[in-house]
Design a protein around this motif. Sequence first.
Motif, PDB file in Angstrom:
ATOM      1  N   PRO A  10      57.077 -95.675  76.605  1.00 40.47           N
ATOM      2  CA  PRO A  10      57.937 -96.582  77.371  1.00 40.47           C
ATOM      3  C   PRO A  10      58.330 -97.875  76.653  1.00 40.47           C
ATOM      4  CG  PRO A  10      56.297 -95.618  78.800  1.00 40.47           C
ATOM      5  CD  PRO A  10      55.952 -95.169  77.413  1.00 40.47           C
ATOM      6  N   LEU A  36      59.132 -98.044  85.631  1.00 39.38           N
ATOM      7  CA  LEU A  36      58.528 -96.724  85.775  1.00 39.38           C
ATOM      8  C   LEU A  36      58.055 -96.492  87.203  1.00 39.38           C
ATOM      9  CD1 LEU A  36      56.436 -96.558  82.471  1.00 39.38           C
ATOM     10  CD2 LEU A  36      58.585 -95.388  82.964  1.00 39.38           C
ATOM     11  N   ARG A  63      60.735 -90.978  82.565  1.00 36.59           N
ATOM     12  CA  ARG A  63      59.813 -91.684  81.686  1.00 36.59           C
ATOM     13  C   ARG A  63      60.098 -91.352  80.210  1.00 36.59           C
ATOM     14  NH1 ARG A  63      54.555 -93.825  82.282  1.00 36.59           N
ATOM     15  NH2 ARG A  63      53.397 -93.878  80.314  1.00 36.59           N
ATOM     16  N   GLU A 105      60.824 -95.627  89.435  1.00 39.60           N
ATOM     17  CA  GLU A 105      61.467 -94.367  89.069  1.00 39.60           C
ATOM     18  C   GLU A 105      62.976 -94.520  88.869  1.00 39.60           C
ATOM     19  OE1 GLU A 105      60.281 -91.523  92.015  1.00 39.60           O
ATOM     20  OE2 GLU A 105      58.257 -91.354  91.203  1.00 39.60           O
TER      21      GLU A 105
END
Length: 403
Positions: free
Chosen positions: A311, A300, A307, A303
């Motif tokens: 998760p 996360l 998202r 990136e």
Amino acid sequence: MTVNQTSTAEQLRNRLVDEILAGRRVPADVERAMRTVPRDAFLPGLELQNAYTDQAVTIKDNPGGPLPLSCASVPSVVALMLEQLGARAGDNVLEIGAGTGYNAALLAELVAHGHVTTVDIDPDVALHARTRLNATGYEHITVIERDGLLGAPENAPYDRIIATVGVWDIPATWWNQLKDGGRLVLPLRWRGQTRSVALTRHGEQLVSDGMELCGFVPIIGQNGEKTSPLDADDTIRVHYDEDQGIDLDGLAATLRASEPALEVPSAQRVGGEEPFDGVWLRATASDDRVCRLEVTPKALESELLRRPAIPVRSPVLVEGSSMAYLTVTREGIEAERAFRLGAAAYGPRAEELARDLVTHIDAWGSDRLAVPRMTVTPADNVAAMADHVISKPESRITVTYNC
């Protein structure tokens, strides 16, 4: 124990039960059992306050994996599963997964003059359960060190069977040891999710009358659920069943391409505390492409992808080198339902998969509280079933909704 310690334990035990009752309805006999059996006595060495917190407690670590080898289940989940089981006075009950012995003691309170047999594959865990049950006055409970997949035929047939470990397939041995009309409650794993399912045997069928989202340590000996990384750093993983043809190399290549996600919103909004795990359940009723996506904090931060809704565990549709998974987007602050569900997708079939996932989301949204019926038959049963069947080595599963 001193008198003061005993009084404190009773107060903490009653406070925990009161907290559980505030969150859900619990049958009177289950409430009485949970107010009677001292959980702290099954967790020696643990601080008293922690013994009466609504959380799981590890009793044996697993050096070979990320999950513990054995643990004491979350008390509210214990209450839920005992409610599902519906054990009655005089019942003969089999428990798969002895753990601390605490659940077996609760079962003994519920069945009164009946009998409880509990089995565990790990010798240390079985010994712990036996020792703590003896110390708390439950010497009459049978504890067997054995592979739980074999059950305990010497004390069969059983009115009730309960598994306190995650089960990926229902073994034929359990069918053979459960009475017709008897109930089986187990944390069943399929398509990446785990739900506590309550099933009643009707001849060669097990039919559900309830299921709840949960999480349990998987039983040893069943390896039909697979986990594979999708990137070199093992920060993105897909969890899937052995019957699902997953193109791991293709998915990994798609993610390496670093293309932006195709995002498709659904018409469904949810409140901040409103559950939406029913989307996953609804999708499994008709779609064999449903898996679980796990994205670590490291992924996360970098990136690598949009998202996911949750998760660590979000439903994802996978086909070839393409995938689409559930997302949540905040839209507005004042709205009662300020979060919109949608899909983020990657790969050559991104648009198709995203729209298919949105179809599942909208189907869930048409009746958010709907609970499907699960029907299970032995794998060798050739009786006609629904069009969509989840096939496992020892069982066949269908999930159906009325609408």
